[in-house]
Design a protein around this motif. Sequence first.
Motif, PDB file in Angstrom:
ATOM      1  N   ALA A  83     -29.721   7.767 -17.135  1.00  0.00           N
ATOM      2  CA  ALA A  83     -30.624   7.081 -18.055  1.00  0.00           C
ATOM      3  C   ALA A  83     -30.954   5.674 -17.553  1.00  0.00           C
ATOM      4  O   ALA A  83     -32.104   5.230 -17.633  1.00  0.00           O
ATOM      5  CB  ALA A  83     -30.004   7.014 -19.448  1.00  0.00           C
ATOM      6  N   SER A  84     -29.972   4.977 -17.026  1.00  0.00           N
ATOM      7  CA  SER A  84     -30.180   3.608 -16.552  1.00  0.00           C
ATOM      8  C   SER A  84     -31.071   3.575 -15.319  1.00  0.00           C
ATOM      9  O   SER A  84     -31.943   2.709 -15.190  1.00  0.00           O
ATOM     10  CB  SER A  84     -28.834   2.945 -16.249  1.00  0.00           C
ATOM     11  OG  SER A  84     -28.026   2.861 -17.410  1.00  0.00           O
ATOM     12  N   ALA A  85     -30.852   4.521 -14.395  1.00  0.00           N
ATOM     13  CA  ALA A  85     -31.685   4.574 -13.200  1.00  0.00           C
ATOM     14  C   ALA A  85     -33.134   4.888 -13.562  1.00  0.00           C
ATOM     15  O   ALA A  85     -34.071   4.313 -12.999  1.00  0.00           O
ATOM     16  CB  ALA A  85     -31.134   5.626 -12.230  1.00  0.00           C
ATOM     17  N   ALA A  86     -33.322   5.791 -14.514  1.00  0.00           N
ATOM     18  CA  ALA A  86     -34.677   6.126 -14.960  1.00  0.00           C
ATOM     19  C   ALA A  86     -35.341   4.911 -15.598  1.00  0.00           C
ATOM     20  O   ALA A  86     -36.507   4.610 -15.333  1.00  0.00           O
ATOM     21  CB  ALA A  86     -34.627   7.297 -15.936  1.00  0.00           C
ATOM     22  N   ARG A  87     -34.612   4.202 -16.419  1.00  0.00           N
ATOM     23  CA  ARG A  87     -35.134   2.974 -17.052  1.00  0.00           C
ATOM     24  C   ARG A  87     -35.599   1.981 -16.005  1.00  0.00           C
ATOM     25  O   ARG A  87     -36.711   1.422 -16.106  1.00  0.00           O
ATOM     26  CB  ARG A  87     -34.041   2.343 -17.916  1.00  0.00           C
ATOM     27  CG  ARG A  87     -34.404   0.992 -18.519  1.00  0.00           C
ATOM     28  CD  ARG A  87     -33.153   0.215 -18.868  1.00  0.00           C
ATOM     29  NE  ARG A  87     -32.336  -0.040 -17.677  1.00  0.00           N
ATOM     30  CZ  ARG A  87     -31.016  -0.259 -17.716  1.00  0.00           C
ATOM     31  NH1 ARG A  87     -30.354  -0.256 -18.853  1.00  0.00           N
ATOM     32  NH2 ARG A  87     -30.350  -0.479 -16.586  1.00  0.00           N
ATOM     33  N   VAL A 105     -39.172   5.164 -15.987  1.00  0.00           N
ATOM     34  CA  VAL A 105     -39.298   6.575 -16.361  1.00  0.00           C
ATOM     35  C   VAL A 105     -38.689   6.763 -17.748  1.00  0.00           C
ATOM     36  O   VAL A 105     -37.493   6.531 -17.951  1.00  0.00           O
ATOM     37  CB  VAL A 105     -38.603   7.498 -15.343  1.00  0.00           C
ATOM     38  CG1 VAL A 105     -38.635   8.953 -15.823  1.00  0.00           C
ATOM     39  CG2 VAL A 105     -39.271   7.373 -13.981  1.00  0.00           C
ATOM     40  N   ALA A 106     -39.512   7.186 -18.693  1.00  0.00           N
ATOM     41  CA  ALA A 106     -39.064   7.389 -20.072  1.00  0.00           C
ATOM     42  C   ALA A 106     -38.761   8.862 -20.323  1.00  0.00           C
ATOM     43  O   ALA A 106     -39.101   9.734 -19.525  1.00  0.00           O
ATOM     44  CB  ALA A 106     -40.140   6.904 -21.038  1.00  0.00           C
ATOM     45  N   ILE A 121     -37.858   1.170 -22.873  1.00  0.00           N
ATOM     46  CA  ILE A 121     -36.829   2.179 -22.598  1.00  0.00           C
ATOM     47  C   ILE A 121     -35.441   1.587 -22.805  1.00  0.00           C
ATOM     48  O   ILE A 121     -34.568   2.183 -23.443  1.00  0.00           O
ATOM     49  CB  ILE A 121     -36.972   2.710 -21.161  1.00  0.00           C
ATOM     50  CG1 ILE A 121     -38.318   3.412 -20.986  1.00  0.00           C
ATOM     51  CG2 ILE A 121     -35.833   3.663 -20.814  1.00  0.00           C
ATOM     52  CD1 ILE A 121     -38.671   3.717 -19.536  1.00  0.00           C
ATOM     53  N   GLY A 122     -35.241   0.367 -22.277  1.00  0.00           N
ATOM     54  CA  GLY A 122     -33.944  -0.292 -22.414  1.00  0.00           C
ATOM     55  C   GLY A 122     -33.594  -0.570 -23.858  1.00  0.00           C
ATOM     56  O   GLY A 122     -32.431  -0.420 -24.280  1.00  0.00           O
ATOM     57  N   LYS A 164     -34.522   1.161 -26.440  1.00  0.00           N
ATOM     58  CA  LYS A 164     -34.140   2.431 -27.067  1.00  0.00           C
ATOM     59  C   LYS A 164     -32.725   2.822 -26.668  1.00  0.00           C
ATOM     60  O   LYS A 164     -31.941   3.313 -27.496  1.00  0.00           O
ATOM     61  CB  LYS A 164     -35.130   3.528 -26.661  1.00  0.00           C
ATOM     62  CG  LYS A 164     -34.957   4.824 -27.434  1.00  0.00           C
ATOM     63  CD  LYS A 164     -36.114   5.773 -27.178  1.00  0.00           C
ATOM     64  CE  LYS A 164     -35.991   7.039 -28.022  1.00  0.00           C
ATOM     65  NZ  LYS A 164     -37.134   7.969 -27.808  1.00  0.00           N
ATOM     66  N   MET A 165     -32.377   2.594 -25.406  1.00  0.00           N
ATOM     67  CA  MET A 165     -31.013   2.888 -24.963  1.00  0.00           C
ATOM     68  C   MET A 165     -30.006   2.007 -25.682  1.00  0.00           C
ATOM     69  O   MET A 165     -28.912   2.457 -26.047  1.00  0.00           O
ATOM     70  CB  MET A 165     -30.908   2.702 -23.444  1.00  0.00           C
ATOM     71  CG  MET A 165     -31.612   3.775 -22.645  1.00  0.00           C
ATOM     72  SD  MET A 165     -31.631   3.427 -20.861  1.00  0.00           S
ATOM     73  CE  MET A 165     -29.867   3.289 -20.518  1.00  0.00           C
ATOM     74  N   ASP A 166     -30.354   0.751 -25.901  1.00  0.00           N
ATOM     75  CA  ASP A 166     -29.465  -0.148 -26.643  1.00  0.00           C
ATOM     76  C   ASP A 166     -29.260   0.327 -28.077  1.00  0.00           C
ATOM     77  O   ASP A 166     -28.153   0.228 -28.626  1.00  0.00           O
ATOM     78  CB  ASP A 166     -30.028  -1.574 -26.643  1.00  0.00           C
ATOM     79  CG  ASP A 166     -29.970  -2.232 -25.275  1.00  0.00           C
ATOM     80  OD1 ASP A 166     -29.218  -1.737 -24.415  1.00  0.00           O
ATOM     81  OD2 ASP A 166     -30.678  -3.243 -25.070  1.00  0.00           O
ATOM     82  N   GLU A 167     -30.324   0.836 -28.678  1.00  0.00           N
ATOM     83  CA  GLU A 167     -30.212   1.375 -30.039  1.00  0.00           C
ATOM     84  C   GLU A 167     -29.255   2.561 -30.074  1.00  0.00           C
ATOM     85  O   GLU A 167     -28.439   2.688 -31.005  1.00  0.00           O
ATOM     86  CB  GLU A 167     -31.590   1.813 -30.544  1.00  0.00           C
ATOM     87  CG  GLU A 167     -32.550   0.678 -30.857  1.00  0.00           C
ATOM     88  CD  GLU A 167     -33.916   1.208 -31.286  1.00  0.00           C
ATOM     89  OE1 GLU A 167     -34.032   2.434 -31.496  1.00  0.00           O
ATOM     90  OE2 GLU A 167     -34.856   0.399 -31.406  1.00  0.00           O
ATOM     91  N   ILE A 168     -29.362   3.423 -29.072  1.00  0.00           N
ATOM     92  CA  ILE A 168     -28.470   4.577 -28.998  1.00  0.00           C
ATOM     93  C   ILE A 168     -27.028   4.138 -28.829  1.00  0.00           C
ATOM     94  O   ILE A 168     -26.114   4.644 -29.502  1.00  0.00           O
ATOM     95  CB  ILE A 168     -28.902   5.503 -27.836  1.00  0.00           C
ATOM     96  CG1 ILE A 168     -30.228   6.188 -28.185  1.00  0.00           C
ATOM     97  CG2 ILE A 168     -27.828   6.537 -27.520  1.00  0.00           C
ATOM     98  CD1 ILE A 168     -30.840   6.976 -27.035  1.00  0.00           C
TER      99      ILE A 168
END
Length: 309
Positions: free
Chosen positions: A118-122, A126-127, A208-209, A211-215
Amino acid sequence: MAPDCSVEGTIEAPIDTDGLKGKLTPDAPLAKLVWFKSGGKADWLFEPEDLADLKEFLRRLDGDLPVMALGLGSNMIVRDGGVPGVVIKLGKPFADVAIDDESCVVACGGGAHGILVASAARDCGVAGLEFMRGIPGTVGGFVRMNGGAYGREVSDVLIDCEVVMPDGRFHTLPASDLQYSYRHSALPEGAVVVRARFKGEPGDPEVIGAKMDEIAEARENSQPLRTKTGGSTFKNPPGKKAWELVDAAGCRGLTMGGAQVSEKHTNFLLNTGDATSADIEGLGEEVKRRVYEHSGVELEWEIQRVGRP
């Protein structure tokens, strides 16, 4: 030149190891490799040096022994009698992530952690793979189990995967061949996922980042992350939430030996310190019984239970 395969101890190896480069360990303790920190040993643990090493090892094994791949061990109970046959542990050579910016295709090794993917895609804009931030496992595991979190699952984004069969044969399987359903695939028993490709879409790294933080925050607030646990214990029945059924049946905080139903999230079981795998699995079965008695719903295990009782 890489050294030949190292075999610990004096137990005779199940195959000729000449020319192999990985590490083969007999009677290998698995408790330290799984999140519950309980359970017995593997008859054999093989840690391949690379893909060619894995294929050759399994070719020589030729299906004579059961084969099981082990990722982070985050969604697994290893029973106290240990695991028969060979456990395959993929290390750093299988943890790479490569991204094609133009096509938004993310290719990664079976040993890559979900958060790394997920981090590499961010970072490449890449979403669509943000949900992997919430899956505590490796690519191989969540390709096999159709891992998912926060509204998405692997079947939504998988293009194909490369696997090595228990007899050493190598295949590339399109997602359609896996016949995905909720937390299930038709991946053959003993097949080791060594690589997978996921399809994303163009996105803003900052969005993207965020959204990842929310997760990450949602997981922190709702799940007992800093405990010896195995993730979600039971599948959500159609139209229902497993944790609500467990809670309604009065199982919050229920204990058996050193195992406990989490008070923070009732679909998580905990090893409070000295639980055996029999304690953990037995507690899960008792929760299932109480839920069925209370609501008439038969819960299904989501956690994989492997090995000898």
